[in-house]
Design a protein around this motif. Structure first.
Motif, PDB file in Angstrom:
ATOM      1  N   VAL A 176       0.812  -1.223   0.000  1.00  0.00           N
ATOM      2  CA  VAL A 176       0.000   0.000   0.000  1.00  0.00           C
ATOM      3  C   VAL A 176       0.843   1.270   0.000  1.00  0.00           C
ATOM      4  O   VAL A 176       0.286   2.375  -0.056  1.00  0.00           O
ATOM      5  N   LYS A 177       2.144   1.135   0.064  1.00  0.00           N
ATOM      6  CA  LYS A 177       3.012   2.315   0.091  1.00  0.00           C
ATOM      7  C   LYS A 177       2.791   3.157  -1.157  1.00  0.00           C
ATOM      8  O   LYS A 177       2.739   2.652  -2.272  1.00  0.00           O
ATOM      9  N   GLY A 178       2.665   4.455  -0.936  1.00  0.00           N
ATOM     10  CA  GLY A 178       2.417   5.368  -2.045  1.00  0.00           C
ATOM     11  C   GLY A 178       0.958   5.525  -2.402  1.00  0.00           C
ATOM     12  O   GLY A 178       0.596   6.406  -3.185  1.00  0.00           O
ATOM     13  N   ARG A 179       0.098   4.669  -1.859  1.00  0.00           N
ATOM     14  CA  ARG A 179      -1.337   4.742  -2.157  1.00  0.00           C
ATOM     15  C   ARG A 179      -2.177   5.057  -0.919  1.00  0.00           C
ATOM     16  O   ARG A 179      -3.210   5.708  -1.028  1.00  0.00           O
ATOM     17  N   PHE A 180      -1.745   4.586   0.225  1.00  0.00           N
ATOM     18  CA  PHE A 180      -2.500   4.798   1.464  1.00  0.00           C
ATOM     19  C   PHE A 180      -1.760   5.777   2.366  1.00  0.00           C
ATOM     20  O   PHE A 180      -0.520   5.792   2.406  1.00  0.00           O
ATOM     21  N   THR A 181      -2.521   6.583   3.090  1.00  0.00           N
ATOM     22  CA  THR A 181      -1.939   7.511   4.053  1.00  0.00           C
ATOM     23  C   THR A 181      -2.717   7.440   5.360  1.00  0.00           C
ATOM     24  O   THR A 181      -3.933   7.627   5.368  1.00  0.00           O
ATOM     25  N   ILE A 182      -2.018   7.163   6.438  1.00  0.00           N
ATOM     26  CA  ILE A 182      -2.638   7.150   7.767  1.00  0.00           C
ATOM     27  C   ILE A 182      -2.359   8.477   8.449  1.00  0.00           C
ATOM     28  O   ILE A 182      -1.261   9.047   8.311  1.00  0.00           O
ATOM     29  N   SER A 183      -3.352   8.970   9.149  1.00  0.00           N
ATOM     30  CA  SER A 183      -3.190  10.219   9.887  1.00  0.00           C
ATOM     31  C   SER A 183      -4.083  10.166  11.116  1.00  0.00           C
ATOM     32  O   SER A 183      -4.900   9.271  11.264  1.00  0.00           O
ATOM     33  N   ARG A 184      -3.907  11.152  11.991  1.00  0.00           N
ATOM     34  CA  ARG A 184      -4.699  11.166  13.211  1.00  0.00           C
ATOM     35  C   ARG A 184      -5.032  12.583  13.619  1.00  0.00           C
ATOM     36  O   ARG A 184      -4.277  13.514  13.348  1.00  0.00           O
ATOM     37  N   SER A 185      -6.159  12.717  14.283  1.00  0.00           N
ATOM     38  CA  SER A 185      -6.543  13.972  14.921  1.00  0.00           C
ATOM     39  C   SER A 185      -6.766  13.659  16.387  1.00  0.00           C
ATOM     40  O   SER A 185      -7.780  13.065  16.756  1.00  0.00           O
ATOM     41  N   ASN A 186      -5.819  14.053  17.206  1.00  0.00           N
ATOM     42  CA  ASN A 186      -5.977  13.778  18.636  1.00  0.00           C
ATOM     43  C   ASN A 186      -7.132  14.580  19.216  1.00  0.00           C
ATOM     44  O   ASN A 186      -7.813  14.115  20.123  1.00  0.00           O
ATOM     45  N   LEU A 187      -7.365  15.775  18.653  1.00  0.00           N
ATOM     46  CA  LEU A 187      -8.473  16.603  19.141  1.00  0.00           C
ATOM     47  C   LEU A 187      -9.803  15.901  18.927  1.00  0.00           C
ATOM     48  O   LEU A 187     -10.681  15.943  19.795  1.00  0.00           O
ATOM     49  N   LYS A 188      -9.934  15.243  17.782  1.00  0.00           N
ATOM     50  CA  LYS A 188     -11.172  14.531  17.474  1.00  0.00           C
ATOM     51  C   LYS A 188     -11.122  13.072  17.910  1.00  0.00           C
ATOM     52  O   LYS A 188     -12.101  12.344  17.742  1.00  0.00           O
ATOM     53  N   LYS A 189      -9.983  12.654  18.436  1.00  0.00           N
ATOM     54  CA  LYS A 189      -9.790  11.252  18.832  1.00  0.00           C
ATOM     55  C   LYS A 189     -10.152  10.320  17.687  1.00  0.00           C
ATOM     56  O   LYS A 189     -10.912   9.348  17.853  1.00  0.00           O
ATOM     57  N   THR A 190      -9.622  10.626  16.534  1.00  0.00           N
ATOM     58  CA  THR A 190      -9.954   9.890  15.316  1.00  0.00           C
ATOM     59  C   THR A 190      -8.688   9.599  14.517  1.00  0.00           C
ATOM     60  O   THR A 190      -7.790  10.443  14.442  1.00  0.00           O
ATOM     61  N   VAL A 191      -8.656   8.413  13.936  1.00  0.00           N
ATOM     62  CA  VAL A 191      -7.581   8.023  13.035  1.00  0.00           C
ATOM     63  C   VAL A 191      -8.187   7.817  11.649  1.00  0.00           C
ATOM     64  O   VAL A 191      -9.309   7.303  11.530  1.00  0.00           O
ATOM     65  N   TYR A 192      -7.432   8.219  10.634  1.00  0.00           N
ATOM     66  CA  TYR A 192      -7.932   8.145   9.269  1.00  0.00           C
ATOM     67  C   TYR A 192      -7.025   7.248   8.423  1.00  0.00           C
ATOM     68  O   TYR A 192      -5.832   7.095   8.703  1.00  0.00           O
ATOM     69  N   LEU A 193      -7.607   6.695   7.379  1.00  0.00           N
ATOM     70  CA  LEU A 193      -6.819   5.974   6.382  1.00  0.00           C
ATOM     71  C   LEU A 193      -7.324   6.429   5.013  1.00  0.00           C
ATOM     72  O   LEU A 193      -8.410   6.048   4.587  1.00  0.00           O
ATOM     73  N   GLN A 194      -6.529   7.269   4.366  1.00  0.00           N
ATOM     74  CA  GLN A 194      -6.864   7.729   3.034  1.00  0.00           C
ATOM     75  C   GLN A 194      -6.303   6.739   2.035  1.00  0.00           C
ATOM     76  O   GLN A 194      -5.113   6.422   2.058  1.00  0.00           O
ATOM     77  N   MET A 195      -7.158   6.272   1.151  1.00  0.00           N
ATOM     78  CA  MET A 195      -6.772   5.240   0.193  1.00  0.00           C
ATOM     79  C   MET A 195      -7.053   5.737  -1.214  1.00  0.00           C
ATOM     80  O   MET A 195      -8.191   6.109  -1.525  1.00  0.00           O
ATOM     81  N   ILE A 196      -6.037   5.761  -2.053  1.00  0.00           N
ATOM     82  CA  ILE A 196      -6.200   6.121  -3.453  1.00  0.00           C
ATOM     83  C   ILE A 196      -5.653   4.989  -4.313  1.00  0.00           C
ATOM     84  O   ILE A 196      -4.953   4.105  -3.806  1.00  0.00           O
ATOM     85  N   GLY A 197      -5.984   5.019  -5.578  1.00  0.00           N
ATOM     86  CA  GLY A 197      -5.492   3.972  -6.473  1.00  0.00           C
ATOM     87  C   GLY A 197      -5.873   2.586  -6.024  1.00  0.00           C
ATOM     88  O   GLY A 197      -5.075   1.652  -6.094  1.00  0.00           O
ATOM     89  N   LEU A 198      -7.103   2.432  -5.553  1.00  0.00           N
ATOM     90  CA  LEU A 198      -7.524   1.148  -4.985  1.00  0.00           C
ATOM     91  C   LEU A 198      -7.502   0.043  -6.024  1.00  0.00           C
ATOM     92  O   LEU A 198      -7.814   0.266  -7.213  1.00  0.00           O
ATOM     93  N   LYS A 199      -7.140  -1.137  -5.563  1.00  0.00           N
ATOM     94  CA  LYS A 199      -7.033  -2.323  -6.417  1.00  0.00           C
ATOM     95  C   LYS A 199      -7.965  -3.407  -5.892  1.00  0.00           C
ATOM     96  O   LYS A 199      -8.291  -3.414  -4.700  1.00  0.00           O
ATOM     97  N   PRO A 200      -8.363  -4.342  -6.732  1.00  0.00           N
ATOM     98  CA  PRO A 200      -9.224  -5.437  -6.256  1.00  0.00           C
ATOM     99  C   PRO A 200      -8.631  -6.175  -5.064  1.00  0.00           C
ATOM    100  O   PRO A 200      -9.383  -6.618  -4.177  1.00  0.00           O
ATOM    101  N   GLU A 201      -7.332  -6.285  -5.008  1.00  0.00           N
ATOM    102  CA  GLU A 201      -6.703  -6.992  -3.886  1.00  0.00           C
ATOM    103  C   GLU A 201      -6.758  -6.213  -2.584  1.00  0.00           C
ATOM    104  O   GLU A 201      -6.376  -6.734  -1.536  1.00  0.00           O
ATOM    105  N   ASP A 202      -7.232  -4.969  -2.624  1.00  0.00           N
ATOM    106  CA  ASP A 202      -7.444  -4.208  -1.399  1.00  0.00           C
ATOM    107  C   ASP A 202      -8.788  -4.543  -0.755  1.00  0.00           C
ATOM    108  O   ASP A 202      -9.079  -4.070   0.359  1.00  0.00           O
ATOM    109  N   THR A 203      -9.600  -5.322  -1.431  1.00  0.00           N
ATOM    110  CA  THR A 203     -10.897  -5.708  -0.888  1.00  0.00           C
ATOM    111  C   THR A 203     -10.720  -6.477   0.411  1.00  0.00           C
ATOM    112  O   THR A 203      -9.993  -7.473   0.465  1.00  0.00           O
ATOM    113  N   ALA A 204     -11.368  -5.994   1.464  1.00  0.00           N
ATOM    114  CA  ALA A 204     -11.218  -6.601   2.786  1.00  0.00           C
ATOM    115  C   ALA A 204     -12.104  -5.861   3.773  1.00  0.00           C
ATOM    116  O   ALA A 204     -12.670  -4.814   3.458  1.00  0.00           O
TER     117      ALA A 204
END
Length: 113
Positions: free
Chosen positions: A66-94
């Motif tokens: 997933v390197k180069g396609r996914f980005t993990i980030s966090r907002s401690n203020l919102k107590k939330t973690v994000y996973l931005q996914m681009i260039g999705l492939k069928p093998e990312d299905t899960a």
């Protein structure tokens, strides 16, 4: 007991994008801010796989596929973690789960034409 709720999954075509969110509750802001967080995924017939992780200091790590396609980030203020996914492939299905020791219920991501 911290509770994690994932959202943002769905069905997209190959090449599409999704952003997953993981909201934490039952945890103080300070405790969330010092917690390492991670996204895992599980697809039928495959082992549970760590997709991305982020430390309390914001250092990130990704599985090679997933390197180069996914980005993990966090907002401690919102107590939330994000996973931005681009260039999705069928093998990312899960089902995608976030964790900090506790686990959420997961959110389904399906990539298909």
């Amino acid at each position: 007991q911290v509770q994690l709720v994932e959202s943002g999954g769905g069905s997209v075509q190959p090449g599409g994008s999704l952003t997953l969110s993981c909201a934490a509750s039952g945890v103080a802001f300070g405790d969330f801010a010092i917690a390492d967080m991670a996204w895992y995924r599980q697809s039928p017939g495959k082992e549970h796989e760590m997709v991305a992780s982020i430390t309390k200091l914001g250092s990130t790590n990704y599985t090679d596929s997933v390197k180069g396609r996914f980005t993990i980030s966090r907002s401690n203020l919102k107590k939330t973690v994000y996973l931005q996914m681009i260039g999705l492939k069928p093998e990312d299905t899960a089902i995608y789960y976030c964790t900090t020791g506790s686990w959420g219920q997961g959110t389904q991501v399906t990539v298909s034409s």
